[in-house]
Design a protein around this motif. Structure first.
Motif: not given
Length: 442
Positions: A93, A97, A214-217, A220-221, A281, A284, A286
């Motif tokens: 991954q 990325r 790290r984390g969600e793109l 995404a979705g 998101k 970004q 945390t």
């Protein structure tokens, strides 16, 4: 709790999965990226060369930049780090990325070279020895047309970020120094003009944001929101981004203003993307309130505007008001204001925790002016009671008018301090702070 503004460094030691698979993945990406780079870069060069006139953006002071032939060595070294960076990963991954960042930088830069070609105006003197050889090889495929944004600088930002999270102290210092030489070399080799550097850096940061380590793109979705208000807000921000971009184009020869408008356009476009359906998101942020370096840089113009908005609306109001049993409601705090509370429960997706804010910080990112998602509302309201048992609690959003008021009202009902949502809203209104509820608390 750590007060670092960044996640802990990525480990470059034992791989999380078999390293052979990582090498194969990296090799496959290199097999795709290398020919794609040379073919598209070459095509953009050829297309620009067929035009009758290709403009340039160069400032008079740039003519005083010295030509330093030896800096072609750090200039070329980025090619080595390009490949090594793909190999220096602890998962497939991670490789994907990083490759996504490379691909983003290349696609955007080459598209700009085709749509808005610029040419370098300086003629390099003849060089010999190793620098002469390296310049000759460079001239074999590179022409003076691919300027802004500098793909070299964009890739440098991506590679610098990749290695800075993996190198220890002394090596990290050397790495920063070598990256500075690579960045300066685009000028001292007379390969680029100044305008190429900030635009290239902005592209590099955008690629880092689009493919975070790290984390969600961010994408995404993604689904276009069905919320009519969210769509209207997305449209307003999109129009603002377009206006800023038009302003940047008009003021292109006034570099500072044009660059600020270009930067602002990109930041506001990302906010439009959030309201269109991507959600909180994109900021970004945390769970402890910090944001990624890419988000911090890329969205700085928007966050500056948000900070000014907080000041304009709340400057004549008390920063916080007491609600019940050690729970306070207020605006987004600075470090000194946060120090007064044992826990800060933060609902402002768009704002970053102050760098030196002490104590516990819990972030539940929500978009402003919209009804909080039911799951995020429940989690934030549920967090108040255990936090209250450990000390005073500040529940905040940007202004302390909407998101935070909705969450506190939910807590008042859930904890039995108010019997109905209407009673909870009345209790908050009696605090003397202007509050507004996007939705009735459940």
């Amino acid at each position: 709790m750590s007060t670092s503004a960044e996640p802990p460094p990525l480990s470059a030691s034992p791989a999380a999965e078999p390293y052979g698979r990582i090498v194969v993945r990296a090799a496959l990406w290199l097999a795709l990226l290398a020919p794609l780079f040379y073919s598209t870069y070459g095509f953009a060069n050829w297309l620009a060369s067929t035009r009758d006139h290709v403009g340039s953006i160069v400032f008079a002071w740039e003519r005083h930049i010295p030509f330093l032939a030896w800096t072609i060595v750090p200039y070329w070294s980025i090619n080595l780090f390009y490949g090594l960076s793909l190999l220096l990963n602890d998962s497939r991954q991670g490789v994907d990325r990083l490759a996504g960042r490379y691909l983003t930088a290349q696609v955007v830069a080459v598209s700009c070279f085709i749509l808005f070609p610029l040419t370098a105006t300086f003629v390099r003197p003849t060089t010999s020895g190793l620098p002469g050889l390296l310049f000759a090889v460079l001239g074999g495929f590179d022409k003076p047309f691919n300027q802004a944004p500098s793909l070299h600088i964009a890739l440098l930002v991506i590679i610098w970020d990749h290695w800075r999270q993996r190198l220890p102290g002394p090596l990290l210092t050397l790495w920063h120094g070598w990256c500075f030489l690579i960045g300066a070399s685009v000028l001292t080799t007379w390969q680029h003009h100044f305008i190429d550097i900030p635009t290239g850096a902005l592209l590099g940061v955008f690629a880092l944001w689009l493919f975070p380590a790290r984390g969600e793109l961010p994408f995404a979705g993604f689904r276009l929101t069905a919320d009519a208000k969210a769509r209207r807000l997305a449209l307003c921000y999109a129009l603002g981004a377009i206006l800023a971009l038009v302003g940047a184009s008009i003021g292109v020869f006034y570099s500072a203003i044009a660059l600020l408008l270009l930067w602002s356009s990109l930041a506001v476009a990302i906010v439009a993307f959030a309201y269109a359906g991507a959600g909180a998101k994109v900021f970004q942020k945390t769970a402890d309130g910090y944001v990624s370096l890419a988000s911090r840089i890329l969205l700085w113009p928007y966050r500056l505007g948000a900070r000014i908005n907080v000041w304009a609306w709340t400057r004549k109001l008390p920063p916080v008001v007491a609600i019940a049993d050690g729970v306070f409601l207020g605006r987004f705090p600075d470090a000194a204001e946060a120090d007064r509370f044992g826990t800060v429960i933060d609902l402002a997706a768009e704002l970053e925790r102050p760098r030196y804010a002490p104590g516990r910080w819990e972030s539940f990112g929500m978009l402003d002016l919209l009804s909080p998602p039911a799951e995020a509302l429940d989690r934030a309201a549920t967090a108040i009671e255990p936090a209250r048992r450990q000390g005073t609690v500040l529940v905040c959003c940007a202004l302390g008018f909407q998101r935070s008021a909705t969450v506190v009202a939910e807590w008042l009902v859930a904890s039995g301090r108010s019997h109905t949502p209407a009673q909870a809203q009345k209790q908050l209104a009696a605090s003397g702070r202007p509050v507004h509820f996007q939705d009735e608390p459940a």
